[in-house]
Structures are given as structure tokens and as C-alpha cells.
Design a protein around this motif. Structure first.
Motif, mmCIF file in Angstrom:
data_model
loop_
_atom_site.group_PDB
_atom_site.id
_atom_site.type_symbol
_atom_site.label_atom_id
_atom_site.label_comp_id
_atom_site.label_asym_id
_atom_site.label_seq_id
_atom_site.Cartn_x
_atom_site.Cartn_y
_atom_site.Cartn_z
ATOM 1 N N LEU A 172 -94.415 -84.618 44.475
ATOM 2 C CA LEU A 172 -95.499 -84.940 43.546
ATOM 3 C C LEU A 172 -96.827 -84.996 44.284
ATOM 4 O O LEU A 172 -97.840 -84.460 43.824
ATOM 5 N N TYR A 192 -92.004 -84.661 35.414
ATOM 6 C CA TYR A 192 -93.444 -84.759 35.697
ATOM 7 C C TYR A 192 -93.910 -83.569 36.531
ATOM 8 O O TYR A 192 -94.968 -82.983 36.282
ATOM 9 N N GLN A 193 -93.126 -83.209 37.552
ATOM 10 C CA GLN A 193 -93.499 -82.074 38.412
ATOM 11 C C GLN A 193 -93.636 -80.791 37.594
ATOM 12 O O GLN A 193 -94.582 -80.021 37.749
ATOM 13 N N SER A 217 -89.205 -87.916 37.730
ATOM 14 C CA SER A 217 -90.083 -87.257 38.688
ATOM 15 C C SER A 217 -90.059 -85.743 38.498
ATOM 16 O O SER A 217 -91.091 -85.078 38.530
ATOM 17 N N VAL A 269 -91.317 -85.282 28.911
ATOM 18 C CA VAL A 269 -91.799 -86.345 29.799
ATOM 19 C C VAL A 269 -91.864 -87.682 29.062
ATOM 20 O O VAL A 269 -91.577 -88.739 29.634
ATOM 21 N N PRO A 301 -89.202 -89.707 31.407
ATOM 22 C CA PRO A 301 -90.273 -89.626 32.423
ATOM 23 C C PRO A 301 -89.744 -89.626 33.851
ATOM 24 O O PRO A 301 -90.081 -90.496 34.650
ATOM 25 N N TYR A 309 -100.387 -90.849 36.653
ATOM 26 C CA TYR A 309 -99.306 -91.634 36.051
ATOM 27 C C TYR A 309 -97.988 -91.441 36.801
ATOM 28 O O TYR A 309 -97.218 -92.389 37.008
ATOM 29 N N ALA A 310 -97.718 -90.203 37.219
ATOM 30 C CA ALA A 310 -96.464 -89.916 37.919
ATOM 31 C C ALA A 310 -96.408 -90.636 39.267
ATOM 32 O O ALA A 310 -95.381 -91.230 39.626
ATOM 33 N N GLU A 340 -94.291 -81.765 27.492
ATOM 34 C CA GLU A 340 -94.922 -83.056 27.234
ATOM 35 C C GLU A 340 -93.977 -83.982 26.469
ATOM 36 O O GLU A 340 -93.890 -85.187 26.757
ATOM 37 N N SER A 398 -101.950 -86.636 34.547
ATOM 38 C CA SER A 398 -100.488 -86.747 34.607
ATOM 39 C C SER A 398 -100.025 -87.096 36.014
ATOM 40 O O SER A 398 -99.076 -87.870 36.191
#
Length: 503
Positions: free
Chosen positions: A495, A462-463, A459, A453, A457, A484-485, A450, A481
Motif C-alpha cells: 500500500l 484497497y490496493q 488490504s 471495498v 475493506p 484510509y487504507a 468501490e 483511498s
């Protein structure tokens, strides 16, 4: 009316059928086949209507001598009331007759099914067949049909006075019937208006205490007759006040007890003695803290249903639902994700319910506002970059001035902080590499991911975070999440594929 236990009653069944056949007489159009159920005052037989060639349920008073005239009048009144209530959830009466000795009996529609009481007991006993056939959603739909029948009866100024799961029949094809109107009360329109003016039962407390002694030998789930009428477990407190004329709100109280039974598969009162049950009723304190809602897949807050039950079972008549239709609307609202009157929902609660009912719209709105925020932030960064470049040019041109020196120092500090920022990201990545993703470390790994990210941030980051949420079965955070991604990386197929893993 209890369902007959064929094994334990086998020795007396033939005698009862013979007595019933003798009561009908040789010239009767009905032929008794077998005993279906028995109650304190009457038997119910399966019979054949020889004229219409159809099977019916035949209800007759016990074929014994010395039947009180009041009991006969009440039996006949049950037929007259029921036959005038023309509703799909109220049983149809075909015929009212007299036996050869003058005893009344009547024929009604034969319902092939079982009582709500039997269904609730099977569900409470974890019978898989009943649990799959009668989840909470289906049981509440049955409850709504019961409310419809009582709403109709109230429109005719009829109070049932003995509503309970034993008197609700569920047919083989989902039909719902409110049975046994034997102690129903007929109120005139004028009388009903007068009754509704009475707001509390506390003025009759002395009468209440005195009549409790009359109930000491009565079972809490059996219909009683005499000075009070009804089944103690389901009776409203005002039903045993000798000086208090009841109205349709007594049926609403009984419906509240039935709703409690459906939701929690148990009785709302901890006491077993009748006197103590009514003391609990007068207190009006229903404890839901140790109760577990019947798990049925309904993803709605049980606290809201508790508010509905409390309002239906309110001791003070002015706080209780005034109409059965209001109770029905609240239960239906809960089922379909709307606010109930009982909960007194705030504007924020109403907005949340609106979004939960329209999940696709809420997702689109979320993506829109996230995209709009990202666009505005990107515009801010672009303008900021232009300002920084302009300031840097001025700094180079005026490096001898004090202001230029300050700006140069600020730039160097900025570069230093940027390097520190990059080292911090690298440090988190190195720390993550040292952990194995297992039950002992999953929370620490999620916490570090967290942070990563937030700082970077990308990709890929986030994955990794969403996958960790899914592994830890935290689907709500995974969903947030992912929203947002996708707002930042709408074309990223990896994603998008994570949607399939979120339950």
C-alpha cells in the motif's frame, strides 16, 4: 514609447541620430550611439557619458521647431517627478540638460531588457522560451513589484495616469521598472483627502459622454494628450470626465487591466472603437466565462483572481481597492494560498486554505482522526460481541421461553443475512473477473471495486481500487483511498509503495 523596428526605420535612423547630435551641441558630455525607441513626443537614444564613462539612455524631445511651451513644461516635470521618486522599480535620472537651442533632454539609467507588452505578446504567441521563462507565477511577481512602485509613488501623492505594459521594463536580471512618468499628476495631501471623498463618477456622466467625441481618432493602446491624458485601454472611466479630478485609484484601475492581461493574455474589452470601450468600462461587466487562464502550473482557483480583477476595475470608486498595497496583498495572498479580501472567504474556505498550505499537517491530522475512529469502532465491535455471546448463552438456557425463541429466530436471521452478505461479495468478485480493464469498462470496474471495498475493506481490495484510480488518472480519489487504507493497514508495504504512483 514604442521600440524601434530597425529594419523598417533604417533609412531614417541616421537622420534622427544626426538631429539628436545637433541638438546636444559639440560641447555636450554625451555622445549619441544609436536610436533605441521613439514616441509621440520624444526619442530615446543609447548614449555614452564621456565624463563618467558609462552608457546611458538619453531622452529628448523631437528636434523640431514650434514645440509648445506646455509640452516642454510637461517634459521637464517628468524629469523632476521621476528624479524625486527614489525606488528600486522607478528608473534613476542622472542629469537634466538643455540643448544648444534650448530644447530639454535628460540622461537616465540604461535598462537592457524588454517591455512587459513584448513579453505578454510572445507568451500569447506560444513562444516556448518565453512561456518557460515567464509562467504566471513569475508574471504575478512582476505585477507585485509594479504595485510596490505605484504604492511608493502614491505615498508621494503622485498619480502615474499612463500605466500599461508598454511602460513597464523588465531587465535581463529580473529588474522591474515603471517608466514614462510624462503625464503624471502631483496631488497635494489636502487635495488627495478631498478627492477620496468622491465615491462615484456617475454625477459626471454628461461630461463623460461629451468628451468621447474627442477620442474618436485615438488608438486604444496609444498615449493621448489634450483634453484627456492617458491610454484609453488602461484609463479609468473617471479619467475622461472633464469635471472630475482623479486620484491614485485611477492607477489601481489601470493595474486591474494589466492584471487581466497577465492572467488571460488578452484585453478585457471586446470592442475596438474607443467610444465603445468606454461604454463597456461604464457598465463594469467583465465576462470571464469564455476566457482561459494562462496555464502556468499554479494550482489555484482562477475565480478568486477574477474577484481581484473585478474589485480593481470597479466603476464605483468606493468599491475599488482604495490603496495599491491592498491590491498587491490580495495578489500575493492568492499566489501563496491565502484568502483574498476580494473573495470575502467563509470560515470553511479559510480552513481549506490552511490545510492546503500545510499538506503534511493535514495528512497527519487525517490519519489521526481515521485511526481514532477505527479504534472507537473496534471497541464498539468488541463490546457488541460480548453482548451477543451473553445473549446467546441466555437463549440456550431459556430456549423454552417465548423470549428465547424470538432471540433464536433473530440469530438464525442474522446468520442468513451473513451468508447472503458473503454471497454478495463473491458475486461482485465473479462479476469483476468477467471485465477487461480498458477504457470502455474502467468506470464500471471502479464502481464494482468501490462496492467491494465497502463490503470487504481488506488490504488487497484497497490496493486494487487505488490502482484503478491511478490508471484512470483520478489522483485525488486515489490519494483519499490511500489515506484510509494506510490508517487501517499502516504496516502494509505494498500500500505504501502506491504513493509513488500518485501524481
Amino acid at each position: 514609447m514604442e521600440t524601434l523596428n530597425i529594419v523598417s526605420e533604417l533609412s531614417t535612423v541616421d537622420a534622427k541620430i544626426d538631429s539628436g547630435a545637433q541638438l546636444l551641441g559639440l560641447e555636450s558630455r554625451y555622445k549619441i550611439i544609436r536610436l533605441l525607441a521613439k514616441g509621440g513626443m520624444a526619442y530615446v537614444f543609447l548614449a555614452k557619458d564621456l565624463k563618467c564613462q558609462r552608457y546611458v539612455a538619453l531622452k529628448m524631445m523631437h528636434p523640431k521647431k514650434g514645440i509648445a511651451e506646455l509640452d516642454k513644461q510637461r517634459f521637464i516635470e517628468e524629469v523632476q517627478i521621476t528624479s524625486q521618486l527614489d525606488h528600486p522599480s522607478i528608473i534613476s535620472i542622472y542629469d537634466l540638460c538643455q540643448g544648444k537651442n534650448g530644447e530639454p533632454f535628460y540622461a537616465m539609467k540604461l535598462v537592457r531588457g524588454e517591455t512587459l507588452e513584448e513579453i505578454l505578446k510572445q507568451v500569447a504567441a506560444n513562444n516556448e522560451k518565453y512561456i518557460s521563462q515567464y509562467p504566471l507565477r513569475v508574471l504575478l511577481q512582476i505585477f507585485i513589484k509594479i504595485c510596490d512602485a505605484i504604492t511608493y509613488a502614491a505615498s508621494k501623492y503622485i498619480v502615474h495616469r499612463d500605466l500599461k505594459p508598454d511602460n513597464i521594463m523588465i531587465g535581463q536580471y529580473g529588474e522591474v521598472y515603471v517608466m514614462d512618468w510624462g503625464i503624471a499628476k502631483v496631488c497635494t495631501p489636502w487635495e488627495t483627502k478631498q478627492l477620496l471623498r468622491k465615491q462615484s463618477i456617475y454625477d459626471f456622466e454628461d461630461s463623460f459622454v461629451r468628451t468621447l467625441r474627442e477620442m474618436s481618432d485615438t488608438q486604444s493602446e496609444a498615449t493621448a494628450y489634450g483634453q484627456f491624458l492617458g491610454t484609453p485601454m488602461y484609463m479609468a472611466p473617471e479619467q475622461i470626465c472633464a469635471d472630475f479630478e482623479i486620484d491614485t485609484r485611477a492607477d489601481i484601475y489601470a493595474l486591474g487591466v494589466i492584471l487581466y492581461r497577465i492572467v488571460y493574455l488578452s484585453n478585457p474589452f471586446s470592442q475596438s472603437a474607443i467610444k465603445n470601450i468606454f461604454k463597456e468600462k461604464l457598465k463594469g461587466d467583465l465576462d470571464f466565462s469564455k476566457k482561459t487562464i494562462f496555464n502556468s502550473g499554479c494550482k489555484r482557483s482562477s475565480e478568486i483572481l477574477n474577484s481581484v480583477i473585478r474589485k480593481a476595475m470597479a466603476v464605483n470608486l468606493s468599491e475599488r481597492y482604495q490603496k495599491t498595497s491592498d491590491l498587491k496583498v490580495d495578489v500575493d495572498s492568492w499566489l501563496h494560498g491565502y484568502a483574498t479580501v476580494a473573495e470575502d472567504a467563509s470560515q470553511i474556505r479559510l480552513i481549506k486554505l490552511l490545510l492546503s498550505r500545510h499538506k503534511n499537517i493535514s495528512l497527519v491530522l487525517s490519519l489521526f482522526f481515521i485511526s481514532l475512529g477505527s479504534f472507537c469502532y473496534q471497541g464498539y465491535l468488541n463490546v457488541n460481541d460480548i453482548v451477543i455471546d451473553k445473549d446467546f448463552l441466555e437463549l440456550e438456557l431459556n430456549h423454552k421461553s417465548m423470549e428465547s425463541k424470538k432471540r433464536l429466530i433473530a440469530k438464525l436471521k442474522l446468520e442468513q443475512e451473513l451468508n447472503e452478505y458473503r454471497r454478495h461479495i463473491s458475486g461482485i468478485k465473479e462479476q469483476l473477473a468477467t471485465y477487461n480493464i480498458d477504457e470502455a469498462n474502467i468506470k464500471k470496474v471502479i464502481e464494482l471495486s468501490e462496492q467491494l471495498v465497502i463490503l470487504d475493506p481488506s488490504s488487497k481490495n484497497y490496493q486494487n481500487l487505488i490502482s484503478l484510480y491511478i490508471t484512470n488518472k483520478n489522483y485525488e480519489k486515489a490519494n483519499d483511498s490511500l489515506v484510509y487504507a494506510l490508517a487501517s493497514y499502516p504496516q502494509d508495504s505494498e500500500l505504501a509503495n502506491l504513493i509513488n504512483n500518485i501524481k
